[in-house]
Structure formats: C-alpha cells, structure tokens
Design an enzyme around this catalytic site. Structure first.
Site, PDB file in Angstrom:
ATOM      1  N   CYS A 173       0.816  -1.220   0.000  1.00 25.98           N
ATOM      2  CA  CYS A 173       0.000   0.000   0.000  1.00 25.98           C
ATOM      3  C   CYS A 173       0.850   1.272   0.000  1.00 25.98           C
ATOM      4  O   CYS A 173       0.324   2.373  -0.170  1.00 25.98           O
ATOM      5  CB  CYS A 173      -0.946   0.011   1.192  1.00 25.98           C
ATOM      6  SG  CYS A 173      -0.115   0.054   2.805  1.00 25.98           S
ATOM      7  N   CYS A 345     -44.407 -64.116 -27.689  1.00 25.60           N
ATOM      8  CA  CYS A 345     -43.149 -64.747 -28.067  1.00 25.60           C
ATOM      9  C   CYS A 345     -41.990 -63.765 -27.931  1.00 25.60           C
ATOM     10  O   CYS A 345     -42.157 -62.623 -27.504  1.00 25.60           O
ATOM     11  CB  CYS A 345     -43.241 -65.282 -29.495  1.00 25.60           C
ATOM     12  SG  CYS A 345     -43.398 -63.963 -30.708  1.00 25.60           S
ATOM     13  N   CYS A 350     -39.495 -53.273 -33.377  1.00 22.61           N
ATOM     14  CA  CYS A 350     -39.093 -51.934 -32.919  1.00 22.61           C
ATOM     15  C   CYS A 350     -39.853 -50.905 -33.746  1.00 22.61           C
ATOM     16  O   CYS A 350     -39.772 -50.901 -34.974  1.00 22.61           O
ATOM     17  CB  CYS A 350     -37.589 -51.742 -33.088  1.00 22.61           C
ATOM     18  SG  CYS A 350     -37.032 -50.055 -32.712  1.00 22.61           S
TER      19      CYS A 350
END
Length: 369
Positions: A173, A345, A350
């Site tokens: 400072c 089965c 899909c």
C-alpha cells in the site's frame, strides 16, 4: 539444535568408522537477507549416507554486515567439508545448487576477490584430506534440507532495530507511517508488509484459489497457516485448512459433497473405508453420496447404469432408470425405448427402426426386427 552441530545417528550400531569408505553426501546452503537497518546471514550443513539418511546436521549464524551470498555459500561448504573430515569420512559427493560455487570447485573459474580466493584455498586444502570428493550440480529442491537449516538461523536472528520514532513502509500500500508492531514478517524470507495488506491478500488468494506465496515480487516463499493464524477470522482459517487438506490429496481422488450448500471435502482413506459399497454420508451435511460416481446417491441404480445415462442425467432420468431396474425393463439399443415383456413370443418389432436387434431380459433373449 546447537550451533556446533548434531550427530543424528549416534545410537546407530554402525559407527562412523564403518562408513568411512562409503560415499556420503554433503548438502550445504548459505543465505544472506537484507533488512531495513541490518544484514542477516547464516548457513546450514547436512551430511547424509548413500541412502540419504542424515548422519550430521548443523546451522550457524554469520555476523558480518558486508557478507555476500557467495561468501556465505563458501563458508557453508568449508564447514561441511571440515565436519566430514572430523567424522572420519573419506568419500563424499558435494551437492551444490549454486552455479558459481560449482564452477570454482571444479576449477572452471578463478576467484576475482581476495576474500573469495582465501575461502577457496581453505576448501581445496580440506578436500585434499579426503580420498574422494566430487562436486555435483543439482537443483534447489535437492538441497532443501540445508536450505531449511540456514533459513532457521536467519529467522532466529531477525530483529527490528530502528531508532525511536522511525517508521516502516509497506511495499503493497506504500503507507510509510507504520510502527514495527504493525508489520507482518514472512517467516521463510523475512519480507515485511502491513497487517491489513497481508490479511486482504490472504482473503483474495483463498477466494481465487491462488497460491499463498509471499506477496513480494518474484519471491518463492510460502505463507503458512500457523504464522498467519492471528490475522484471520475463523471462517478464513477454516477455508485455509480445507485448502491444505485438498492439496494433500491427488486431484483424481478428491470427493466433494454434491450438495451446493455444503461442498465439503470428504476424501480420506478413513472416511471412505468405513463401510463396504460406494455409498457414504457427507461428514458435514449427512447427504448420501456415491464415492465412485462422485454424485448424490443414485438409489436403486447401480453405478454402471447411472453412467449409461450420460454425463449430466436429470432427476427424472435417474427415477426412470431405477424404475426400469425394479420392473426388469430393458432399453432398445437402437431407438432407446423401454421394453417390457408381458406376454407373447420373443419376436418384438421396434417401432422406431425396422432393423434386427437383440435384448436379454432375465433368462430370455429377444430379437427386435
């Protein structure tokens, strides 16, 4: 430790006579630190066996206001060689991290000042009493033991000797109206700063995750929690202690609490080995945590299934996967839809892709077409 030195292994059944023919190692370091009104200097010496076990160590101050770094280093080397001869050691490697000293000892350079020439004459004369002595140029890290001994001596000699009324200036400072008791000294390098600047520096460094080194430009010294503790609030001390704990653990082994309001470091061999499996409770907020995935505990979901959800699964993704495991659903590897076998089965169509695929559910194997 006394100034004349310490024999570290006097109780060792192997006497110094036994090691006289072994190749030992000499580490030495001389330091000079300039203060406001004085110069502080000292050196450290350590002699180790071939396995780097300490045989002898010492530290000693040097009282000479005009001493240079090169002189301090040569005085340390001279004292180290003298102690090696006194201990009956005949073979020694001289580990040196100072290029100028190394060049002088191996004869690549010639001393220009008379005082350096006199010191070098002493060094070479003592070396002639040894059957074997070879200088080895190393890095600063490899002479850290001798450096620490020298620094302990310099620090112990620190005194702020100022005329009454004289003020000190903080290099951060630039305020020049500080009394001595308003200044903070870094232990390992003796640089001074005002208390408030050091306090702010530590707070910012911890918040930003920066290295807590000496604020002085290009200084490599480190601040310590012990020396700075009186400057800190309890919260900042806790943050610094957590930083120390973190740095002691490899990055890949660190586990933090996933609770954003907690984030406590949980990693330690003791904490993580209290019970089998990968679930632990946070040591601070008690939230269940998976130490394998390093996330909040994924109930009813294995680590493998959790990782299949991707790097950032949502809460609903986790719940769906857990429910699928409970109901023994499976996921199509092509369209990612969940599949449940209720009857029929093993031929499943899909709806997303008209291609052949296979999924195993329990003991049955299904073909998706």
């Amino acid at each position: 430790m006394e100034e004349h030195g310490t024999l570290v292994r006097e109780d060792d059944p192997k006497s110094f006579c036994d090691i006289s023919s072994e190749s030992c190692r000499l580490y030495f370091k001389g330091l000079v630190r300039e203060q406001t009104t004085t110069v502080l200097a000292g050196f450290g010496v350590a002699i180790c066996d071939k396995d780097n076990n300490i045989l002898f160590q010492m530290k000693e101050p040097l009282h000479d206001s005009a001493i240079t770094d090169l002189e301090a280093e040569l005085m340390a080397l001279r004292r180290g060689l003298t102690e090696a001869v006194r201990l009956g050691i005949t073979h020694i490697s001289v580990y040196c991290d100072y290029q100028s000293i190394f060049e002088l000892v191996v004869g690549r350079s010639v001393p220009e000042q008379d005082n350096i020439a006199l010191l070098m004459d002493d060094v070479q004369r003592i070396r002639q009493k040894l059957a074997f002595s070879i200088p080895v140029l190393v890095t600063e890290d490899q002479t850290k033991l001798a450096y620490n001994l020298a620094m302990e001596t310099v620090v112990s000699e620190i005194r702020i000797n100022m005329p009454p009324g004289q003020k000190m200036t903080c290099p951060i400072c630039f305020d020049d109206d500080f009394e001595a008791h308003q200044m903070f000294s870094v232990d390992s390098c003796c640089h001074y700063f005002c208390l408030e600047c050091v306090r702010r520096y530590i707070n910012v460094a911890l918040m930003e995750g920066s290295v807590l080194g000496c604020p002085h430009f290009k200084c490599k010294s480190r601040l310590t929690l012990t020396s700075c503790s009186s400057l800190l609030t309890p919260k900042i001390r806790e943050m610094w202690q957590q930083r120390i704990n973190e740095e002691s653990i490899p990055v890949v082994d660190r586990v933090y609490c996933p609770n954003p309001r907690c984030s406590a470091l949980m990693t330690s061999e003791i904490e993580l080995s209290k019970s089998p499996g990968s679930m632990r409770s946070c040591i601070k907020c008690d939230q269940p945590v998976c130490i394998k995935c390093k996330v909040a505990w994924h109930c009813n979901l294995s680590c493998e299934d959790y990782k299949r959800l991707g790097p950032n699964p949502t809460e609903n993704d986790i719940k769906l996967k857990a429910l699928a495991n409970q109901k023994r659903w499976r996921q199509c590897g092509r369209c990612q839809h969940m599949i449940q076998l209720s009857y029929g089965c093993n031929k499943i169509v899909c709806s997303g892709l008209r291609e052949v695929a296979h999924i195993e559910i329990g003991q049955l194997r299904f073909r998706l077409v």
